[in-house]
Motif scaffolding. Structure first.
Motif, PDB file in Angstrom:
ATOM      1  N   ASP A   1       0.750  -1.197  -0.009  1.00 38.94           N
ATOM      2  CA  ASP A   1      -0.169  -0.008  -0.027  1.00 38.94           C
ATOM      3  C   ASP A   1       0.957   1.194   0.132  1.00 38.94           C
ATOM      4  OD1 ASP A   1      -1.901   1.843   0.274  1.00 38.94           O
ATOM      5  OD2 ASP A   1      -2.390   1.132   2.429  1.00 38.94           O
ATOM      6  N   ARG A   2       0.653   2.146  -0.947  1.00 47.15           N
ATOM      7  CA  ARG A   2       1.604   3.089  -1.427  1.00 47.15           C
ATOM      8  C   ARG A   2       1.041   4.642  -1.091  1.00 47.15           C
ATOM      9  NH1 ARG A   2       6.938   2.055  -0.807  1.00 47.15           N
ATOM     10  NH2 ARG A   2       7.518   0.042  -1.762  1.00 47.15           N
ATOM     11  N   ASP A   3       1.743   5.448  -0.866  1.00 47.77           N
ATOM     12  CA  ASP A   3       1.155   6.875  -0.836  1.00 47.77           C
ATOM     13  C   ASP A   3       1.366   7.382  -2.409  1.00 47.77           C
ATOM     14  OD1 ASP A   3       1.672   9.953  -0.907  1.00 47.77           O
ATOM     15  OD2 ASP A   3       1.078   9.500   1.131  1.00 47.77           O
ATOM     16  N   ILE A   4       0.311   8.059  -2.679  1.00 46.64           N
ATOM     17  CA  ILE A   4       0.265   8.515  -4.032  1.00 46.64           C
ATOM     18  C   ILE A   4       1.377   9.501  -4.465  1.00 46.64           C
ATOM     19  CG2 ILE A   4      -1.011  10.012  -5.810  1.00 46.64           C
ATOM     20  CD1 ILE A   4      -2.463   7.363  -4.734  1.00 46.64           C
ATOM     21  N   ARG A   5       2.081  10.324  -3.551  1.00 45.70           N
ATOM     22  CA  ARG A   5       3.272  10.971  -3.758  1.00 45.70           C
ATOM     23  C   ARG A   5       4.427  10.004  -4.222  1.00 45.70           C
ATOM     24  NH1 ARG A   5       0.149  13.532  -0.206  1.00 45.70           N
ATOM     25  NH2 ARG A   5      -0.285  15.611  -0.400  1.00 45.70           N
ATOM     26  N   GLU A   6       4.496   8.834  -3.586  1.00 46.95           N
ATOM     27  CA  GLU A   6       5.529   7.924  -4.133  1.00 46.95           C
ATOM     28  C   GLU A   6       5.622   7.685  -5.645  1.00 46.95           C
ATOM     29  OE1 GLU A   6       7.298   4.294  -1.629  1.00 46.95           O
ATOM     30  OE2 GLU A   6       5.432   4.995  -0.894  1.00 46.95           O
ATOM     31  N   LEU A   7       4.330   7.527  -6.103  1.00 51.54           N
ATOM     32  CA  LEU A   7       4.333   7.229  -7.442  1.00 51.54           C
ATOM     33  C   LEU A   7       4.981   8.318  -8.421  1.00 51.54           C
ATOM     34  CD1 LEU A   7       0.580   6.076  -7.831  1.00 51.54           C
ATOM     35  CD2 LEU A   7       2.738   4.663  -7.674  1.00 51.54           C
ATOM     36  N   LEU A   8       4.686   9.521  -7.750  1.00 52.07           N
ATOM     37  CA  LEU A   8       5.389  10.683  -8.751  1.00 52.07           C
ATOM     38  C   LEU A   8       6.819  10.749  -8.433  1.00 52.07           C
ATOM     39  CD1 LEU A   8       2.812  13.434  -7.340  1.00 52.07           C
ATOM     40  CD2 LEU A   8       2.792  12.200  -9.522  1.00 52.07           C
ATOM     41  N   LYS A   9       7.397  10.147  -7.618  1.00 56.12           N
ATOM     42  CA  LYS A   9       9.231  10.178  -7.458  1.00 56.12           C
ATOM     43  C   LYS A   9       9.659   9.187  -8.692  1.00 56.12           C
ATOM     44  CE  LYS A   9       9.201  10.464  -2.621  1.00 56.12           C
ATOM     45  NZ  LYS A   9       9.525   9.545  -1.216  1.00 56.12           N
ATOM     46  N   TRP A  10       8.813   8.432  -9.336  1.00 54.44           N
ATOM     47  CA  TRP A  10       9.581   7.704 -10.234  1.00 54.44           C
ATOM     48  C   TRP A  10       9.034   8.120 -11.730  1.00 54.44           C
ATOM     49  CZ3 TRP A  10      13.420   5.062  -8.750  1.00 54.44           C
ATOM     50  CH2 TRP A  10      13.528   4.705  -7.678  1.00 54.44           C
ATOM     51  N   ILE A  11       8.299   9.185 -11.741  1.00 54.47           N
ATOM     52  CA  ILE A  11       8.099   9.690 -12.991  1.00 54.47           C
ATOM     53  C   ILE A  11       8.422  11.041 -13.379  1.00 54.47           C
ATOM     54  CG2 ILE A  11       5.939  10.784 -14.681  1.00 54.47           C
ATOM     55  CD1 ILE A  11       4.048   8.808 -12.628  1.00 54.47           C
ATOM     56  N   PRO A  12       9.705  11.224 -14.344  1.00 54.12           N
ATOM     57  CA  PRO A  12      10.131  12.418 -14.537  1.00 54.12           C
ATOM     58  C   PRO A  12       9.185  13.598 -14.722  1.00 54.12           C
ATOM     59  CG  PRO A  12      11.042  10.610 -16.058  1.00 54.12           C
ATOM     60  CD  PRO A  12       9.480  10.132 -15.257  1.00 54.12           C
ATOM     61  N   SER A  13       9.878  15.013 -14.359  1.00 46.94           N
ATOM     62  CA  SER A  13       9.067  16.067 -14.316  1.00 46.94           C
ATOM     63  C   SER A  13       8.479  16.500 -15.707  1.00 46.94           C
ATOM     64  CB  SER A  13       9.728  17.095 -13.632  1.00 46.94           C
ATOM     65  OG  SER A  13      11.034  17.389 -14.362  1.00 46.94           O
ATOM     66  N   ASN A  14       9.314  16.043 -16.762  1.00 49.38           N
ATOM     67  CA  ASN A  14       8.775  16.478 -18.090  1.00 49.38           C
ATOM     68  C   ASN A  14       7.556  15.549 -18.550  1.00 49.38           C
ATOM     69  OD1 ASN A  14      10.480  14.129 -18.271  1.00 49.38           O
ATOM     70  ND2 ASN A  14      11.154  14.546 -20.354  1.00 49.38           N
ATOM     71  N   HIS A  15       7.261  14.373 -17.680  1.00 48.32           N
ATOM     72  CA  HIS A  15       5.851  13.542 -17.988  1.00 48.32           C
ATOM     73  C   HIS A  15       5.074  14.122 -17.082  1.00 48.32           C
ATOM     74  CE1 HIS A  15       8.910  11.142 -20.255  1.00 48.32           C
ATOM     75  NE2 HIS A  15       7.703  10.540 -20.869  1.00 48.32           N
ATOM     76  N   LYS A  16       5.266  15.019 -16.205  1.00 53.80           N
ATOM     77  CA  LYS A  16       4.198  15.544 -15.286  1.00 53.80           C
ATOM     78  C   LYS A  16       3.596  16.992 -15.832  1.00 53.80           C
ATOM     79  CE  LYS A  16       6.755  13.697 -11.452  1.00 53.80           C
ATOM     80  NZ  LYS A  16       7.126  14.158 -10.137  1.00 53.80           N
ATOM     81  N   GLN A  17       3.847  17.270 -17.105  1.00 53.83           N
ATOM     82  CA  GLN A  17       3.238  18.515 -17.366  1.00 53.83           C
ATOM     83  C   GLN A  17       1.814  18.422 -17.265  1.00 53.83           C
ATOM     84  OE1 GLN A  17       4.706  16.415 -19.713  1.00 53.83           O
ATOM     85  NE2 GLN A  17       3.501  16.139 -21.389  1.00 53.83           N
ATOM     86  N   HIS A  18       1.069  17.555 -17.273  1.00 51.93           N
ATOM     87  CA  HIS A  18      -0.419  17.651 -17.043  1.00 51.93           C
ATOM     88  C   HIS A  18      -0.504  17.340 -15.536  1.00 51.93           C
ATOM     89  CE1 HIS A  18      -0.865  18.092 -21.302  1.00 51.93           C
ATOM     90  NE2 HIS A  18      -0.340  17.185 -21.626  1.00 51.93           N
ATOM     91  N   GLU A  19       0.362  17.334 -14.801  1.00 48.94           N
ATOM     92  CA  GLU A  19       0.007  17.025 -13.421  1.00 48.94           C
ATOM     93  C   GLU A  19      -1.167  17.683 -12.713  1.00 48.94           C
ATOM     94  OE1 GLU A  19       2.472  17.354  -9.282  1.00 48.94           O
ATOM     95  OE2 GLU A  19       3.725  16.799 -11.081  1.00 48.94           O
ATOM     96  N   ARG A  20      -1.931  17.195 -12.077  1.00 51.57           N
ATOM     97  CA  ARG A  20      -3.136  17.739 -11.507  1.00 51.57           C
ATOM     98  C   ARG A  20      -2.736  18.416 -10.307  1.00 51.57           C
ATOM     99  NH1 ARG A  20      -7.638  14.678 -13.928  1.00 51.57           N
ATOM    100  NH2 ARG A  20      -6.951  14.407 -15.794  1.00 51.57           N
ATOM    101  N   LYS A  21      -3.606  19.459 -10.056  1.00 48.31           N
ATOM    102  CA  LYS A  21      -3.248  20.173  -8.820  1.00 48.31           C
ATOM    103  C   LYS A  21      -3.764  19.581  -7.502  1.00 48.31           C
ATOM    104  CE  LYS A  21      -4.696  24.502  -6.426  1.00 48.31           C
ATOM    105  NZ  LYS A  21      -5.870  25.530  -6.616  1.00 48.31           N
ATOM    106  N   GLY A  22      -2.753  19.641  -6.458  1.00 46.83           N
ATOM    107  CA  GLY A  22      -2.763  19.162  -5.131  1.00 46.83           C
ATOM    108  C   GLY A  22      -1.794  17.935  -4.930  1.00 46.83           C
ATOM    109  N   VAL A  23      -1.144  17.518  -5.649  1.00 43.92           N
ATOM    110  CA  VAL A  23      -0.163  16.518  -5.401  1.00 43.92           C
ATOM    111  C   VAL A  23       1.309  16.993  -5.864  1.00 43.92           C
ATOM    112  CG1 VAL A  23       0.578  14.152  -5.862  1.00 43.92           C
ATOM    113  CG2 VAL A  23      -1.725  14.517  -5.569  1.00 43.92           C
TER     114      VAL A  23
END
Length: 185
Positions: free
Chosen positions: A160-182
């Protein structure tokens, strides 16, 4: 080594058995690790949706997050509940939520995941055990597999993981559509 072993009371057959047990143990550990590790590249596979068999086709250029779960696992259910609750805050990647439980579509768990079912980024379905094993091995559940834009295996996160932990493994250039709040920590 022979004189040290003889002084400690070991015999040559005892040493051979000890080495044999050690080698077999190491081979078992490697075999278990191999079972828990997916293939290096994600390819398309067949799953069952509420309307019948479908094909999961990984999108090129987009990170993929595949989550395997079981309905009998309390950690899996907590993870799904958290994903459902925070669905609007997840980055714009391709998601796959899969189980091997055949009664999933008639369960209250499926009914409670309405946010995930209505989100076009999410594919939710049932895998045959043989398909799950062939594509992802036999890891402890829940498990999250992360693949890059070229379908290459990046990382697996167990439990069981925290959602923020997923973001650590996705490079910032693939998060351009990252939703507000995380955000990144």
């Amino acid at each position: 080594m022979k004189s040290i072993c003889y002084k400690k009371g070991f015999t040559l057959p005892g040493i051979v058995w000890l080495l044999l047990i050690l080698i077999v143990s190491i081979l078992i550990v490697f075999w278990v690790v191999k079972i828990e590790t997916p293939r290096g590249e994600l390819s398309s596979f067949t799953y069952y949706s509420g309307s019948g068999p479908k094909q999961f086709i990984p999108e090129r250029g987009k990170y993929k997050i595949i989550i395997l779960f079981s309905m009998n696992c309390p950690y899996c259910m907590q993870y799904l509940t958290r994903l459902n609750r925070m669905q609007g805050q997840l980055p714009d990647v391709q998601y796959g939520l899969f189980t091997t439980d055949k009664i999933f579509f008639t369960s209250s768990i499926y009914e409670s995941c309405i946010s995930l079912r209505q989100d076009s980024r999410f594919t939710i379905g049932i895998l045959d055990v043989s398909t799950a094993y062939a594509c992802f091995g036999d890891p402890p559940l829940p498990v999250t597999f992360i693949y890059d834009g070229e379908h290459k295996y990046v990382r697996s996160l167990r439990g069981d993981r925290d959602i923020r932990e997923l973001l650590k493994w996705i490079p910032s250039n693939h998060k351009q559509h990252e939703r507000k709040g995380v955000g990144n920590e």
